[in-house]
Design a protein around this motif. Structure first.
Motif, PDB file in Angstrom:
ATOM      1  N   GLU A 346       0.840  -1.199   0.000  1.00 63.00           N
ATOM      2  CA  GLU A 346       0.000   0.000   0.000  1.00 63.00           C
ATOM      3  C   GLU A 346       0.877   1.252   0.000  1.00 63.00           C
ATOM      4  O   GLU A 346       1.848   1.350   0.747  1.00 63.00           O
ATOM      5  CB  GLU A 346      -0.926   0.033   1.216  1.00 63.00           C
ATOM      6  CG  GLU A 346      -1.790   1.290   1.266  1.00 63.00           C
ATOM      7  CD  GLU A 346      -2.685   1.356   2.481  1.00 63.00           C
ATOM      8  OE1 GLU A 346      -2.767   2.440   3.104  1.00 63.00           O
ATOM      9  OE2 GLU A 346      -3.308   0.328   2.803  1.00 63.00           O
ATOM     10  N   GLN A 383      -3.103   3.643  -3.078  1.00 60.52           N
ATOM     11  CA  GLN A 383      -2.932   2.601  -4.079  1.00 60.52           C
ATOM     12  C   GLN A 383      -2.488   1.323  -3.387  1.00 60.52           C
ATOM     13  O   GLN A 383      -1.548   1.341  -2.592  1.00 60.52           O
ATOM     14  CB  GLN A 383      -1.903   3.013  -5.133  1.00 60.52           C
ATOM     15  CG  GLN A 383      -1.770   2.000  -6.271  1.00 60.52           C
ATOM     16  CD  GLN A 383      -0.737   2.435  -7.298  1.00 60.52           C
ATOM     17  OE1 GLN A 383       0.453   2.505  -6.986  1.00 60.52           O
ATOM     18  NE2 GLN A 383      -1.186   2.735  -8.502  1.00 60.52           N
ATOM     19  N   HIS A 406      -5.600  -3.543  -6.414  1.00 61.78           N
ATOM     20  CA  HIS A 406      -6.780  -3.676  -5.562  1.00 61.78           C
ATOM     21  C   HIS A 406      -7.501  -2.338  -5.419  1.00 61.78           C
ATOM     22  O   HIS A 406      -8.720  -2.270  -5.551  1.00 61.78           O
ATOM     23  CB  HIS A 406      -6.389  -4.195  -4.185  1.00 61.78           C
ATOM     24  CG  HIS A 406      -5.911  -5.608  -4.189  1.00 61.78           C
ATOM     25  ND1 HIS A 406      -5.450  -6.253  -3.051  1.00 61.78           N
ATOM     26  CD2 HIS A 406      -5.811  -6.528  -5.187  1.00 61.78           C
ATOM     27  CE1 HIS A 406      -5.092  -7.485  -3.353  1.00 61.78           C
ATOM     28  NE2 HIS A 406      -5.299  -7.670  -4.637  1.00 61.78           N
ATOM     29  N   TYR A 407      -6.745  -1.305  -5.104  1.00 63.40           N
ATOM     30  CA  TYR A 407      -7.297   0.045  -4.988  1.00 63.40           C
ATOM     31  C   TYR A 407      -6.355   1.022  -5.693  1.00 63.40           C
ATOM     32  O   TYR A 407      -5.133   0.878  -5.647  1.00 63.40           O
ATOM     33  CB  TYR A 407      -7.414   0.482  -3.520  1.00 63.40           C
ATOM     34  CG  TYR A 407      -8.420  -0.276  -2.693  1.00 63.40           C
ATOM     35  CD1 TYR A 407      -9.776  -0.071  -2.869  1.00 63.40           C
ATOM     36  CD2 TYR A 407      -8.003  -1.165  -1.711  1.00 63.40           C
ATOM     37  CE1 TYR A 407     -10.703  -0.754  -2.097  1.00 63.40           C
ATOM     38  CE2 TYR A 407      -8.911  -1.852  -0.935  1.00 63.40           C
ATOM     39  CZ  TYR A 407     -10.269  -1.644  -1.133  1.00 63.40           C
ATOM     40  OH  TYR A 407     -11.169  -2.324  -0.368  1.00 63.40           O
ATOM     41  N   ASP A 408      -6.950   2.035  -6.289  1.00 69.95           N
ATOM     42  CA  ASP A 408      -6.180   3.139  -6.855  1.00 69.95           C
ATOM     43  C   ASP A 408      -7.134   4.320  -6.982  1.00 69.95           C
ATOM     44  O   ASP A 408      -7.913   4.402  -7.940  1.00 69.95           O
ATOM     45  CB  ASP A 408      -5.584   2.766  -8.210  1.00 69.95           C
ATOM     46  CG  ASP A 408      -4.613   3.841  -8.727  1.00 69.95           C
ATOM     47  OD1 ASP A 408      -4.418   4.844  -7.998  1.00 69.95           O
ATOM     48  OD2 ASP A 408      -4.071   3.667  -9.821  1.00 69.95           O
ATOM     49  N   ASN A 449     -11.909   7.477  -8.850  1.00 76.12           N
ATOM     50  CA  ASN A 449     -11.389   6.130  -9.004  1.00 76.12           C
ATOM     51  C   ASN A 449     -10.435   6.082 -10.196  1.00 76.12           C
ATOM     52  O   ASN A 449     -10.789   6.485 -11.308  1.00 76.12           O
ATOM     53  CB  ASN A 449     -12.550   5.149  -9.209  1.00 76.12           C
ATOM     54  CG  ASN A 449     -12.082   3.706  -9.280  1.00 76.12           C
ATOM     55  OD1 ASN A 449     -11.001   3.376  -8.795  1.00 76.12           O
ATOM     56  ND2 ASN A 449     -12.892   2.847  -9.874  1.00 76.12           N
ATOM     57  N   PHE A 470     -12.822  -7.079  -3.525  1.00 77.96           N
ATOM     58  CA  PHE A 470     -12.806  -5.622  -3.444  1.00 77.96           C
ATOM     59  C   PHE A 470     -13.822  -5.034  -4.426  1.00 77.96           C
ATOM     60  O   PHE A 470     -13.772  -5.327  -5.618  1.00 77.96           O
ATOM     61  CB  PHE A 470     -11.412  -5.082  -3.746  1.00 77.96           C
ATOM     62  CG  PHE A 470     -10.352  -5.684  -2.873  1.00 77.96           C
ATOM     63  CD1 PHE A 470     -10.114  -5.197  -1.604  1.00 77.96           C
ATOM     64  CD2 PHE A 470      -9.600  -6.763  -3.313  1.00 77.96           C
ATOM     65  CE1 PHE A 470      -9.143  -5.757  -0.794  1.00 77.96           C
ATOM     66  CE2 PHE A 470      -8.634  -7.331  -2.514  1.00 77.96           C
ATOM     67  CZ  PHE A 470      -8.405  -6.824  -1.236  1.00 77.96           C
ATOM     68  N   LEU A 472     -15.030  -1.629  -6.114  1.00 79.73           N
ATOM     69  CA  LEU A 472     -14.543  -0.279  -6.354  1.00 79.73           C
ATOM     70  C   LEU A 472     -15.668   0.579  -6.925  1.00 79.73           C
ATOM     71  O   LEU A 472     -16.142   0.340  -8.033  1.00 79.73           O
ATOM     72  CB  LEU A 472     -13.368  -0.298  -7.322  1.00 79.73           C
ATOM     73  CG  LEU A 472     -12.206  -1.206  -6.908  1.00 79.73           C
ATOM     74  CD1 LEU A 472     -11.087  -1.137  -7.938  1.00 79.73           C
ATOM     75  CD2 LEU A 472     -11.672  -0.813  -5.547  1.00 79.73           C
TER      76      LEU A 472
END
Length: 476
Positions: A346, A383, A406-408, A449, A470, A472
């Motif tokens: 992360e 991120q 996974h996330y950004d 996003n 996840f 989003l």
């Protein structure tokens, strides 16, 4: 005892300290704790000074500056102290404790517990269970000179490592809900670290060494208008592959501009930590050899922060005090989530700026009425990327935690708030008080996003077992 030159030599049996005081002051301190032997050397260029110290600095008694100190810090914990829910750790107590981790300091505060993790990691409890994860982030507010070190709604469970409590003038703890004065992040309580104020202080250098290649150094120096405090520590840790390096800097300035007293402060921190992971297994605690093992030598945490503020204070009318404090903050952190399946990395960070207005008006019989306003703008990002597939665990776990992004996302926030607080004693002895606070706050977020929307893999393909773990959301 006195030597033949008339200089004073004092032996203190309690802390094994030898003080020799001609025109240079040299203090050598040996600290013994079971098998730990640490040596500290302090060198000071002694200057003839008189007067009392500022902000409870415990080591010296510099000349008080000519500037009139109107108020020590906006938004202190006086309301909680009146209610029996506030505690203060003085600068003298901090110097005696010589903490290298928050756990070593806050154990002396009732209703407060800081659980020690690996390196500088920690979990906080203030009149609450020891909270973890996202619940811990929004539950406690960490401040420096009355200013939160993170924007409203942003946090990290380990944020205490960004505060230089080891060189603080004092540390305040408000136990219980403090959102009326400080905002929603103070759900269970608040910790406020007060920085040392500028004032004449000789140059002090201190070096402490110990086992596991441990070295801790501190420097402080002050003049009538400037104050410098810096510290750093390095250790290889008692566990395998658990090195840690940490540096903290504080620079303060005090002056008068017309009717305004202006006190500014800059803080910078840097942490490079090789994190030791959890030890698993039934009855593992019975095996003394496991205590030095590190199942996750690949884990790490790198974090940096920079904060600055400038408090403008002036009297309004005969007794009221007005404080206007603009501030700016920056932080960034990169760490391996070794505690999760797949061990994603992360990266997060934020840039923010704002202003706090605080007006204090004394009331009869020792009471006080305060009101204030705040405005803040922040922009942050997060991120999370998993380098490879999950190789252990159930088929469900392997399917719903694929490699990739996974996330950004990026988030911009805007906050405005108004509040008031009153402390009204009901008797001359001030045994009974009426305390009241009220806050109105509006907080808006713009979410952007930067990757695919939904719960598919980052390449758009679907996961089995009902989809990716996840979800989003789209921009909002």
């Amino acid at each position: 005892m006195a030597d033949d030159q008339g200089f004073c030599v004092r032996r203190d049996r309690q802390d094994r300290r030898l003080v020799y005081h001609p025109q240079r002051l040299i203090i050598v301190t040996l600290r013994l704790h079971r098998r730990l032997a640490a040596a500290a050397l302090v060198c000071a260029a002694a200057a003839p000074t008189t007067g009392s110290h500022a902000r409870n600095d415990p080591v010296d008694t510099p000349v008080s500056p000519k500037l009139v100190i109107v108020v020590e810090a906006p938004r202190d914990i006086s309301l909680w102290t009146a209610a029996g829910s506030g505690s203060t750790i003085s600068g003298a107590d901090i110097q005696r404790a010589r903490p290298t981790h928050a756990n070593e300091l806050f154990g002396r505060v009732p209703g407060t517990w800081i659980s020690r993790g690996d390196g500088q990691e920690s979990l906080t409890a203030i009149r609450s269970p020891v909270l973890t994860g996202a619940g811990a982030c929004g539950a406690f507010l960490f401040m420096e000179d009355g200013i939160p070190i993170r924007p409203a709604g942003f946090c990290n469970v380990n944020n205490l490592f960004e505060l230089n409590f080891a060189q603080a003038a004092r540390v305040e703890v408000a136990r219980g809900p403090a959102g009326g004065l400080y905002g929603a992040n103070a759900l269970h309580g608040a910790i406020n670290v007060i920085s040392p104020r500028p004032g004449p202080r000789p140059l002090m250098f201190e070096l402490e060494t110990g086992p596991d290649d441990t070295a801790i150094g501190q420097v402080s120096y002050g003049t009538q208008h400037w104050r410098l405090d810096a510290q750093g520590q390095s250790t290889s840790g008692y566990r395998d592959a658990a090195d840690l390096g940490e540096q903290k800097l504080g620079l303060g300035h005090l002056t008068d501009i017309g009717r305004w007293q202006v006190e500014s402060h800059l803080s910078a921190t840097n942490l490079n930590q090789e994190t030791a992971g959890f030890i698993f297994g039934k009855n593992a605690y019975r095996n003394a050899g496991l205590r030095r093992d590190n199942p996750n030598p690949e884990a790490y945490r790198d974090a940096s922060s920079l904060r600055m503020h400038s408090a403008w204070r002036a009297t309004v009318g005969e007794h009221s005090v007005l404080s206007i404090t603009p501030y700016a903050r920056w932080s960034r952190m990169d760490f391996l989530q070794h505690f999760l399946p797949g061990q994603p990395t992360e990266e997060n960070g934020q840039r923010s700026a704002g202003v706090i207005l605080d007006l204090r008006q004394p009331l009869g019989n020792g009471g006080e009425w305060r009101w204030g306003a705040a405005g803040e703008y922040a922009k942050g990002f997060l991120q999370e990327v998993q380098a490879g597939p999950v190789t252990e665990g159930s088929a469900f776990l392997k399917a719903t935690r694929p490699a990739g992004v996974h996330y950004d996302f990026e988030v911009a926030s805007r906050m405005v708030a108004l509040w008031h607080a009153i402390d009204l004693p009901l008797d001359d002895a001030q045994h009974w008080h009426v305390l009241h606070s009220l806050r109105a706050e509006r907080l808006d977020y713009d979410y952007d996003n930067q990757t695919l929307t939904g719960n598919t893999r980052d390449d758009g393909t679907s996961c089995t077992f009902g989809g990716w773990m996840f979800n989003l959301p789209a921009d909002r």
